[in-house]
Design a protein around this motif. Structure first.
Motif, short mmCIF file in Angstrom:
data_model
loop_
_atom_site.label_atom_id
_atom_site.label_comp_id
_atom_site.label_asym_id
_atom_site.label_seq_id
_atom_site.Cartn_x
_atom_site.Cartn_y
_atom_site.Cartn_z
N LYS A 66 0.80 -1.22 0.00
CA LYS A 66 0.00 0.00 0.00
C LYS A 66 0.84 1.27 0.00
O LYS A 66 0.67 2.12 -0.86
N ARG A 67 1.73 1.44 0.99
CA ARG A 67 2.48 2.70 1.13
C ARG A 67 3.97 2.40 1.26
O ARG A 67 4.38 1.53 2.04
N LEU A 68 4.77 3.15 0.48
CA LEU A 68 6.22 3.04 0.54
C LEU A 68 6.85 4.43 0.48
O LEU A 68 6.25 5.36 -0.08
N ARG A 69 8.01 4.53 1.05
CA ARG A 69 8.79 5.78 0.98
C ARG A 69 10.03 5.52 0.15
O ARG A 69 10.74 4.52 0.37
N VAL A 70 10.31 6.41 -0.80
CA VAL A 70 11.43 6.26 -1.72
C VAL A 70 12.29 7.52 -1.60
O VAL A 70 11.79 8.63 -1.81
N VAL A 71 13.56 7.34 -1.25
CA VAL A 71 14.42 8.48 -0.91
C VAL A 71 15.72 8.42 -1.70
O VAL A 71 16.35 7.35 -1.81
N LEU A 72 16.12 9.54 -2.24
CA LEU A 72 17.48 9.78 -2.73
C LEU A 72 17.99 11.00 -1.99
O LEU A 72 17.52 12.11 -2.22
N GLU A 73 18.92 10.77 -1.06
CA GLU A 73 19.44 11.86 -0.23
C GLU A 73 20.20 12.86 -1.09
O GLU A 73 20.71 12.53 -2.17
N PRO A 74 20.30 14.13 -0.62
CA PRO A 74 21.08 15.12 -1.36
C PRO A 74 22.49 14.61 -1.67
O PRO A 74 23.12 13.95 -0.83
N ASN A 75 22.95 14.91 -2.87
CA ASN A 75 24.24 14.41 -3.34
C ASN A 75 24.82 15.41 -4.32
O ASN A 75 24.19 16.42 -4.64
N GLU A 76 25.98 15.13 -4.84
CA GLU A 76 26.68 16.07 -5.70
C GLU A 76 26.21 16.05 -7.15
O GLU A 76 26.71 16.82 -7.98
N HIS A 77 25.23 15.19 -7.46
CA HIS A 77 24.86 15.00 -8.87
C HIS A 77 23.58 15.73 -9.28
O HIS A 77 23.07 15.53 -10.39
N GLY A 78 23.04 16.59 -8.41
CA GLY A 78 21.98 17.49 -8.82
C GLY A 78 20.59 16.91 -8.87
O GLY A 78 19.70 17.50 -9.50
N LEU A 79 20.35 15.78 -8.22
CA LEU A 79 19.01 15.20 -8.16
C LEU A 79 18.83 14.53 -6.81
O LEU A 79 19.68 13.73 -6.39
N SER A 80 17.76 14.87 -6.11
CA SER A 80 17.42 14.19 -4.87
C SER A 80 15.90 14.25 -4.71
O SER A 80 15.22 15.02 -5.39
N PHE A 81 15.37 13.43 -3.80
CA PHE A 81 13.92 13.43 -3.57
C PHE A 81 13.60 12.68 -2.29
O PHE A 81 14.40 11.88 -1.78
N ASP A 82 12.42 12.98 -1.77
CA ASP A 82 11.85 12.25 -0.65
C ASP A 82 10.37 12.14 -0.96
O ASP A 82 9.62 13.12 -0.88
N LEU A 83 9.93 10.94 -1.35
CA LEU A 83 8.60 10.74 -1.90
C LEU A 83 7.90 9.58 -1.19
O LEU A 83 8.54 8.58 -0.85
N THR A 84 6.60 9.72 -1.01
CA THR A 84 5.79 8.65 -0.42
C THR A 84 4.75 8.19 -1.43
O THR A 84 4.02 9.01 -2.01
N TRP A 85 4.71 6.90 -1.62
CA TRP A 85 3.78 6.26 -2.56
C TRP A 85 2.57 5.71 -1.82
O TRP A 85 2.71 5.09 -0.77
N THR A 86 1.37 5.94 -2.38
CA THR A 86 0.15 5.33 -1.87
C THR A 86 -0.59 4.69 -3.03
O THR A 86 -0.91 5.35 -4.02
N GLY A 87 -0.86 3.40 -2.91
CA GLY A 87 -1.54 2.69 -3.99
C GLY A 87 -2.98 3.13 -4.14
O GLY A 87 -3.69 3.35 -3.15
N ALA A 88 -3.44 3.22 -5.39
CA ALA A 88 -4.83 3.59 -5.68
C ALA A 88 -5.69 2.37 -5.96
O ALA A 88 -6.91 2.44 -5.86
#
Length: 350
Positions: free
Chosen positions: A100-122
């Motif tokens: 149902k719910r997952l958290r997907v994280v890419l911590e800040p880094n030197e390559h110019g892309l990061s995120f902190d996202l939570t998934w909820t199934g529909a």
């Protein structure tokens, strides 16, 4: 044999410790895949993480397509003893509520892309047909996959710009089994394989339901895998809608799909890819000889960034396409993943 934390849970399937799988096939894998988009041509983010127990490797990637930018962050490390540890460098995946719910994280880094996202199934996570391919006596694919449409919340940071993510759409899958991974093997008799991969994968998300569609055919147009199921948000599932028939229209002189029709029984879906992402470029799916899923990158963890721009780097952009798709049928409009590849000989190209 060495114990791991998983062995304290009553989930064993074979007379082995849980960190070892029941087959010795080097190509066993266990992978997450996610995509995230606002249902437009603004941006698409794709994230994957895999474990390869018989190769002793785990790796992860994220690729974002935004305007003319194609950016990848990827990481790899030795798998180690604890398969419950999904961290790979700055990446991690947390299961907040199974299926149902997952958290997907890419911590800040030197390559110019990061995120902190939570998934909820529909819709409920849905098990797809088993994918089995034997070629010249060798089992090439033997895997299962579950799929789900849903929504995202959180934020993405791209080159210091924070992009709020509020009820963005997406699809995810979890697959495990056997497929080619890791360092190339000597081809042997497999050199006779014609190299055809004629493929459509289209999980479509509508207001209160999803349609999950798969078509794979071989070099003679014979079906290898097919699926067409409608799943409602309340859990109802229509398992057989009819045999899916896929009719793509290509840009002249290419195999780039500009529009398509999928006919499933009485349902006719008009499909338009609105933002193509070249999934295989930089992510590990097979184009770079030095970075493939499951390939050993050394005893120390590795994190890399790869950036391309379009149209300057268009000659690199080939292979499997994962596009944000617009889907229309019976007056309804939805969005989702339009994934396709037409490689090698196929009757539609003769």
């Amino acid at each position: 044999m060495t114990l791991s934390p998983l062995d304290d849970l009553p989930i064993h399937q074979a007379p082995e410790v849980m960190r070892h799988v029941a087959t010795s096939d080097r190509n066993f894998y266990d992978r997450y895949y996610f995509n995230c988009h606002p249902g437009s041509d603004e941006l698409m983010l794709i994230v994957g993480m895999g474990q390869y127990p018989n190769l002793g490797v785990t790796d992860a990637f994220a690729v974002v397509r935004h305007a003319h930018l194609h950016r990848v962050v990827r990481a790899s490390r030795e798998l180690g003893l604890d398969r419950m540890d999904t961290g790979v460098g700055p990446f991690r995946i947390e299961v907040l509520e199974g299926l149902k719910r997952l958290r997907v994280v890419l911590e800040p880094n030197e390559h110019g892309l990061s995120f902190d996202l939570t998934w909820t199934g529909a819709i409920p996570a849905t098990l797809e047909p088993r994918h089995f391919v034997r070629w010249q006596e060798r089992v090439i694919f033997d895997s299962v996959r579950m799929a789900q449409t849903g929504h995202w919340s959180g934020s993405i940071v791209l080159d210091s710009r924070t992009i709020p993510v509020d009820t963005w759409m997406g699809t995810r899958d979890r697959s495990w089994g056997i497929r080619p991974v890791g360092e190339p093997e000597p081809p042997g008799i497999q050199v006779k394989n014609p190299g055809t991969f004629y493929w459509l994968y289209a999980p479509m998300q509508f207001e209160d339901h999803a349609i999950l569609c798969i078509v794979q055919e071989d070099e003679k147009g014979r079906r290898v895998l097919e699926e067409a199921v409608r799943v409602w948000s309340d859990g109802r599932e229509e398992e057989y809608l009819g045999r899916p028939e896929y009719h793509p229209v290509y840009a002249p002189g290419t195999r780039d799909v500009v529009e398509a029709t999928i006919t499933i029984g009485k349902i006719e879906v008009r499909c338009t890819p609105i933002l193509p992402v070249h999934l295989m470029v930089g992510t590990g799916y097979g184009l770079e000889p030095g970075w493939k899923h499951g390939m050993y990158q050394g005893s120390e963890p590795v994190v890399e960034g790869v950036t391309y721009t379009l149209p300057e780097d268009a000659d690199r952009m080939w292979g499997m396409v994962d596009a944000v798709g617009r889907f229309e049928y019976d007056g309804q409009v939805g969005h989702g993943l339009f994934e396709y590849w037409a490689l090698g000989p196929h009757p539609s190209f003769t």
